[in-house]
Design a protein around this motif. Structure first.
Motif, PDB file in Angstrom:
ATOM      1  N   GLN A  94       0.839  -1.187   0.000  1.00 29.01           N
ATOM      2  CA  GLN A  94       0.000   0.000   0.000  1.00 29.01           C
ATOM      3  C   GLN A  94       0.873   1.235   0.000  1.00 29.01           C
ATOM      4  OE1 GLN A  94      -2.470  -0.425   3.456  1.00 29.01           O
ATOM      5  NE2 GLN A  94      -4.090  -1.340   2.260  1.00 29.01           N
ATOM      6  N   GLU A 103       1.436   4.601   1.447  1.00 26.34           N
ATOM      7  CA  GLU A 103       1.030   5.382   2.609  1.00 26.34           C
ATOM      8  C   GLU A 103       0.632   6.795   2.221  1.00 26.34           C
ATOM      9  OE1 GLU A 103       4.026   5.247   5.592  1.00 26.34           O
ATOM     10  OE2 GLU A 103       3.830   3.096   5.867  1.00 26.34           O
ATOM     11  N   LEU A 145      -6.602  12.805   3.020  1.00 24.99           N
ATOM     12  CA  LEU A 145      -6.764  13.604   4.223  1.00 24.99           C
ATOM     13  C   LEU A 145      -6.411  15.064   3.965  1.00 24.99           C
ATOM     14  CD1 LEU A 145      -7.490  13.683   7.207  1.00 24.99           C
ATOM     15  CD2 LEU A 145      -5.120  13.040   7.727  1.00 24.99           C
ATOM     16  N   TYR A 154      -3.404   7.808   1.670  1.00 24.55           N
ATOM     17  CA  TYR A 154      -4.298   8.309   2.707  1.00 24.55           C
ATOM     18  C   TYR A 154      -3.951   9.743   3.068  1.00 24.55           C
ATOM     19  CZ  TYR A 154      -1.203   8.082   6.837  1.00 24.55           C
ATOM     20  OH  TYR A 154      -0.214   8.301   7.751  1.00 24.55           O
TER      21      TYR A 154
END
Length: 152
Positions: free
Chosen positions: A11, A13, A20, A16
């Motif tokens: 994934q 990082e 956000l 996200y």
């Protein structure tokens, strides 16, 4: 193909963080600073409830437990120090963004999320409601210092 995804795929990082960042930017435009801070503090509280600390009987045990959770979340690491009548939390490696115009606001807002986390984690260990996590200092590009103390 299944083998590739189970072993090779990692994934990102930053995904996200990008989501956000956009949410916080939109909130910053559409809400007051206080509303954004209140909301992000509650995000931290909810994260702490989802990633609760185990029963610990010492500050050093809490320190280890929190760092384990922070590492799994990709939120950096902290040092927790007893300072007689309060606790100092030195947080390192908060997520960093490349958006030059928003870097300082980002660090401030992410620190509010961290206050919600720390506040709740200390509550989970039995700390009284009179003690509150506050941001003492933000050190660009990715560090912050928090205090958990009685607010007058």
């Amino acid at each position: 193909m299944k083998s590739y995804f189970s072993t090779s795929y990692k994934q990102n990082e930053n995904g996200y963080i990008e989501i956000l960042l956009q949410i916080i930017k939109m909130m910053n435009i559409n809400a007051s600073n206080r509303e954004v801070n209140d909301f992000l503090f509650e995000v931290g509280v909810n994260l702490a409830n989802k990633h609760a600390v185990k029963n610990v009987d010492s500050l050093s045990g809490l320190h280890l437990e929190i760092n384990d959770i922070l590492t799994k979340m990709g939120f950096g690491v902290c040092q927790i120090e007893d300072a007689d009548n309060h606790v100092i939390i030195k947080h390192h490696d908060l997520p960093v963004i490349d958006d030059g115009d928003f870097k300082n606001k980002w660090l401030q807002y992410f620190s509010v999320i961290m206050c919600g986390l720390y506040n709740s984690w200390f509550r989970q260990t039995g700390a009284p409601v009179e003690l509150v996590c506050t941001i003492k200092e933000i050190i660009a590009p990715s560090d912050a210092v928090f205090e958990f103390k009685r607010v007058k």
